[in-house]
Design an enzyme around this catalytic site. Sequence first.
Site, PDB file in Angstrom:
ATOM      1  N   LYS A  80     -31.761 -16.602 -22.825  1.00 31.19           N
ATOM      2  CA  LYS A  80     -30.924 -17.692 -23.308  1.00 31.19           C
ATOM      3  C   LYS A  80     -31.403 -18.962 -22.621  1.00 31.19           C
ATOM      4  O   LYS A  80     -31.995 -18.910 -21.543  1.00 31.19           O
ATOM      5  CB  LYS A  80     -29.460 -17.413 -22.926  1.00 31.19           C
ATOM      6  CG  LYS A  80     -28.436 -18.188 -23.702  1.00 31.19           C
ATOM      7  CD  LYS A  80     -27.955 -17.487 -24.956  1.00 31.19           C
ATOM      8  CE  LYS A  80     -26.986 -18.351 -25.722  1.00 31.19           C
ATOM      9  NZ  LYS A  80     -26.530 -17.715 -26.951  1.00 31.19           N
ATOM     10  N   GLY A 180      -9.504 -18.500 -36.249  1.00 33.41           N
ATOM     11  CA  GLY A 180     -10.708 -19.318 -36.413  1.00 33.41           C
ATOM     12  C   GLY A 180     -11.362 -19.029 -37.745  1.00 33.41           C
ATOM     13  O   GLY A 180     -11.892 -17.930 -37.955  1.00 33.41           O
ATOM     14  N   VAL A 181     -11.283 -20.002 -38.668  1.00 35.40           N
ATOM     15  CA  VAL A 181     -11.876 -19.783 -39.997  1.00 35.40           C
ATOM     16  C   VAL A 181     -13.024 -20.773 -40.216  1.00 35.40           C
ATOM     17  O   VAL A 181     -13.100 -21.450 -41.232  1.00 35.40           O
ATOM     18  CB  VAL A 181     -10.820 -19.849 -41.132  1.00 35.40           C
ATOM     19  CG1 VAL A 181      -9.956 -18.618 -41.099  1.00 35.40           C
ATOM     20  CG2 VAL A 181      -9.974 -21.114 -41.020  1.00 35.40           C
ATOM     21  N   GLY A 182     -13.903 -20.862 -39.196  1.00 36.63           N
ATOM     22  CA  GLY A 182     -15.092 -21.713 -39.307  1.00 36.63           C
ATOM     23  C   GLY A 182     -16.150 -20.990 -40.113  1.00 36.63           C
ATOM     24  O   GLY A 182     -15.849 -20.355 -41.132  1.00 36.63           O
ATOM     25  N   VAL A 184     -18.172 -18.204 -39.626  1.00 35.81           N
ATOM     26  CA  VAL A 184     -18.047 -16.761 -39.808  1.00 35.81           C
ATOM     27  C   VAL A 184     -16.656 -16.396 -40.316  1.00 35.81           C
ATOM     28  O   VAL A 184     -16.504 -15.635 -41.284  1.00 35.81           O
ATOM     29  CB  VAL A 184     -18.329 -16.001 -38.488  1.00 35.81           C
ATOM     30  CG1 VAL A 184     -18.246 -14.511 -38.719  1.00 35.81           C
ATOM     31  CG2 VAL A 184     -19.694 -16.369 -37.934  1.00 35.81           C
TER      32      VAL A 184
END
Length: 359
Positions: A80, A180-182, A184
Amino acid sequence: MTLFDSPAFEGHEGVHAFHDEKTGLKAIIAVHSTARGPACGGTRMWNYATAEAALDDVLRLSRAMSYKNAVADLDLGGGKSVIIGDSRTQKSPALFEAFGRAVERVGGQYWAAEDVGVSPADLASTRKTTKYVVGLEGTPASSGDPSPTTAEGVFRGVKLVAKRLWNANDLNGLTVAVQGVGHVGGYLADKLHAAGAKLIVTDVNEPVLREVAERTNATVVAPDAIYDVEADIFAPCALGASVNADTLPRLKGKAIVGAANNQLASHEIGRAVFDRGLVYAPDYVVNGGGIINVASEMRALQTGGSYDPAWVEMKLGRLMLTLGEILERSVAEGRPTHEIAAAIARARIDAAEEARAAA
Ligand code: NAD
């Protein structure tokens, strides 16, 4: 605490710090393991309060990538990178070109990709100075937005869990609470709705929330109320650590299956989830569709070929078999799923390390 004492340092092959005075770049590239192949993981740009906080984050995240890539059976290690800075005010093409030079110096042991604060346009600048980058747009190798594949994996995970818990062949009559409905969470809500599930949704972004709720006929609740709703399955698709000592006793359902990374606030909370009788689909297993999609681009770049959706489907299918095995073993062995997932990943990494040492 020194770098070598940090619990997050454990097992790292290398940690590289870069500073470019001209552009102001301050970056750290952490390579946890290259035993299974070159380390691959996103580049995060974040305004860390201290260099120690950046180091801790990159070490934690790179180790998690080793486990995610191993459990998805990709020929990739874990790594990372972080760029210290405010992605809203401190970005420039020159900064990302300087970052590319840093990646190049790691010599192909680490491949960069998109993460929080970094866009495909930023990576296009990085590409000018290194070939070790994925997540670009507009080439035959391009894998595009990984979110639909991530959502497909989570959706299949929900179906697998429903089959195990309720012997359900479809999702009719089941209620799923999506936090969370971003990117994905939005795709996941569409798939669940199409499959007959009832939805309860929340998000801190009002316009996005309204749009998703309208098209999926979902009930909307306030962000903190999502933990208290009557839902069979909780699907965390926002930030990490949403399963913690405060929220776990409030969950009324029987399972946790979502896309968010690092859902469990601690290892101990994973044990508490198990003790409460909830089925937990380990985050880095069920959300592995995204990295599989990215790995397809890397394969294409290495071989000069194109993005291959059939290969992605084959890998996703196998990952879901692994998830099924984890759920089954959890019952058979009386052990939490996150411990079994980690054991599978660790065994695959250790086997690759042994094979490398013997070669
Ligand atoms: P995103 O930013 O598009 O969506 C996250 C959503 O969560 C946003 O709409 C945001 O407003 C909302 N949110 C933030 N805080 C919230 C809160 N307290 N309560 C309710 N909603 C909140 O991100 P994404 O790409 O959809 O990723 C979602 C999660 O899945 C992240 O944890 C990410 O690391 C993980 N993940 C994503 C992918 C991928 O392919 N995009 C792959 C693996 C893992």
